[in-house]
Design a protein around this motif. Structure first.
Motif, PDB file in Angstrom:
ATOM      1  N   THR A 195      12.307 -21.481   1.732  1.00 24.20           N
ATOM      2  CA  THR A 195      11.485 -22.684   1.087  1.00 24.20           C
ATOM      3  C   THR A 195      10.655 -22.270  -0.016  1.00 24.20           C
ATOM      4  N   ILE A 196      10.624 -23.044  -1.039  1.00 23.40           N
ATOM      5  CA  ILE A 196       9.827 -22.532  -2.313  1.00 23.40           C
ATOM      6  C   ILE A 196       8.379 -23.239  -1.796  1.00 23.40           C
ATOM      7  N   HIS A 197       7.254 -22.417  -1.638  1.00 24.33           N
ATOM      8  CA  HIS A 197       6.268 -23.128  -1.446  1.00 24.33           C
ATOM      9  C   HIS A 197       5.384 -23.205  -2.518  1.00 24.33           C
ATOM     10  N   ARG A 198       5.303 -22.672  -3.465  1.00 28.06           N
ATOM     11  CA  ARG A 198       4.642 -22.941  -4.653  1.00 28.06           C
ATOM     12  C   ARG A 198       5.471 -22.627  -6.156  1.00 28.06           C
ATOM     13  N   ARG A 199       5.364 -23.525  -6.989  1.00 31.37           N
ATOM     14  CA  ARG A 199       6.042 -23.291  -8.167  1.00 31.37           C
ATOM     15  C   ARG A 199       5.319 -23.309  -9.463  1.00 31.37           C
ATOM     16  N   PHE A 200       5.326 -22.632 -10.238  1.00 28.95           N
ATOM     17  CA  PHE A 200       4.383 -22.480 -11.565  1.00 28.95           C
ATOM     18  C   PHE A 200       5.383 -22.471 -12.693  1.00 28.95           C
ATOM     19  N   ASP A 201       4.995 -23.322 -13.742  1.00 31.71           N
ATOM     20  CA  ASP A 201       5.525 -23.074 -14.928  1.00 31.71           C
ATOM     21  C   ASP A 201       4.718 -22.464 -16.253  1.00 31.71           C
ATOM     22  N   GLY A 207       9.237 -19.806  -8.683  1.00 28.90           N
ATOM     23  CA  GLY A 207       9.107 -20.167  -7.472  1.00 28.90           C
ATOM     24  C   GLY A 207       8.489 -19.152  -6.567  1.00 28.90           C
ATOM     25  N   VAL A 208       7.768 -19.474  -5.319  1.00 32.14           N
ATOM     26  CA  VAL A 208       6.939 -18.609  -4.707  1.00 32.14           C
ATOM     27  C   VAL A 208       7.458 -18.779  -3.281  1.00 32.14           C
ATOM     28  N   HIS A 209       7.862 -18.046  -2.439  1.00 31.35           N
ATOM     29  CA  HIS A 209       8.017 -18.394  -1.077  1.00 31.35           C
ATOM     30  C   HIS A 209       7.107 -17.238  -0.285  1.00 31.35           C
ATOM     31  N   LEU A 253      10.313 -13.909  -4.581  1.00 32.23           N
ATOM     32  CA  LEU A 253      10.159 -14.771  -5.778  1.00 32.23           C
ATOM     33  C   LEU A 253      11.290 -14.997  -6.583  1.00 32.23           C
ATOM     34  N   TYR A 254      11.359 -16.327  -7.174  1.00 35.11           N
ATOM     35  CA  TYR A 254      12.596 -16.436  -8.049  1.00 35.11           C
ATOM     36  C   TYR A 254      11.936 -17.079  -9.324  1.00 35.11           C
TER      37      TYR A 254
END
Length: 368
Positions: free
Chosen positions: A167-173, A239-241, A310-311
């Motif tokens: 699951t990607i818990h947080r996503r940053f641009d 993307g942060v898991h 990380l992704y």
């Protein structure tokens, strides 16, 4: 249309002729509902399908190790595409295949022109750098509906960065600019689907030495390529898991639960290791940061760590520094610090982007 285009596979040759990259290199196919000598019958209205530079994209799929049968199944299977969200600033619509492997983005004519203009250089770059972080393009198409309006829909097929079992818990641009670079959502409404921005980032991601060195080498090469193509306004999508419990109602993850043995075991597991590559499935440590001043680009490290996977990849690479962006830069420079705005020339953009990314991603010097 996809079945017809992908099914029409020819011999894949890596050393393509210059003519294959010509923007005029496109194939129109008519799809009447009753079918034809070359196309199957279907239940939709009459339409025409266009393939842009088909030999190039067929070869790109080969370079990206995409199996034609799997690709066709993902895009043309019985399961419908999922629309991701309402259009963003660009006005594009985004769709995901049911297996999460591919993303379809509708495009403006100017974006299509930009991609075709840079296609030869893009091809040479991804061929030279297997671990490139720039967005992976698998196909560029247009559908033209029959009838009075003759509406055209142009779209590109890309890889989904967040295709993962985790699951990607947080996503940053992340762009490296500060003007307007916060989410407009209140803290209580932020969830795993919220795209956070530069000033929302409250972590430093610490990569193991060999990965950090590879990361810097590749970001340098990718930014050099984008600068040469006069591209700006791109982002590093992250993307942060979190490997452990998360305090969803708070603003930080809970205490990490992964021991040193667990982390080493993760890396020594051959089944897991084969899935790790630059930008995908990367075990890292995230150090919580706190911004003491609004002017701080990156907050102060707190010494609080958690284990993450990380992704990441570089997206939105089809905006060149055209006359519109030059006017935007001039206008905003009168109102704001010119270094804080997104629309700056490609050289300055590349330098600022790297400065920020190399603060957000650092070498993990503590073996704990």
């Amino acid at each position: 249309g996809h079945r017809h285009a992908v099914g029409r596979q020819g011999q894949v040759i890596l050393d393509l002729k210059s003519s294959a990259f010509d923007p005029k290199e496109k194939v129109w196919t008519k799809f009447p509902p009753e079918g034809s000598k070359y196309t199957p019958p279907h239940n939709s209205s009459d339409f025409k399908w266009k393939d842009y530079c088909p030999k190039v994209f067929r070869t790109l799929r080969k370079l990206f190790k995409v199996d034609p049968a799997d690709y066709m199944l993902s895009l043309c299977g019985d399961d419908a595409l999922r629309e991701l969200s309402s259009p963003g600033k660009s006005g594009s619509f985004f769709y995901l295949t049911n297996d999460d492997r591919y993303m379809i983005k509708t495009m403006k004519k100017s974006e299509v022109k930009m991609l075709l203009k840079m296609l030869h250089a893009y091809y040479n770059h991804v061929r030279a750098f297997e671990n490139t972080l720039v967005a992976k393009f698998f196909g560029l198409h247009c559908v033209k509906l029959a009838g009075a309006n003759q509406k055209k829909v142009r779209f590109v097929i890309m890889g989904n960065l967040f295709c993962s079992d985790h699951t990607i818990h947080r996503r940053f641009d992340l762009k490296g600019s500060s003007l307007g670079r916060t989410t407009d959502k209140p803290q209580a409404e932020i969830d795993e689907y919220t795209t956070l921005k530069d000033l929302d980032l409250n972590f430093i991601f610490r990569l193991q030495k060999q990965w950090f060195e590879e990361f810097r080498r590749q970001v340098d090469k990718d930014c050099e390529f984008l600068e040469q193509e006069k591209i700006m306004d791109y982002s590093l999508l992250v993307g942060v898991h979190f490997r452990g419990a998360i305090d969803i109602d708070g603003d930080k993850p809970a205490t990490p639960r992964v021991s040193r043995w667990d982390r080493n075991h993760f890396l020594s597991d051959p089944n897991r290791w084969c899935k790790i590559k630059l930008g995908a499935n990367m075990l890292s440590r995230a150090e919580l940061t706190v911004r003491k001043n609004d002017s701080d680009v990156i907050g102060e490290p707190t010494g609080e760590y958690c284990d993450v996977i990380l992704y990441f990849g570089i997206i939105d690479i089809l905006q060149d520094y055209d006359i519109g962006k030059k006017i935007e830069h001039a206008y905003k420079s009168f109102q704001y610090d010119s270094t804080s705005i997104s629309a700056v020339d490609p050289r300055q953009y590349s330098r600022r982007f790297k400065d920020f990314i190399y603060k957000a991603f650092q070498e993990d010097r503590v073996d704990s």
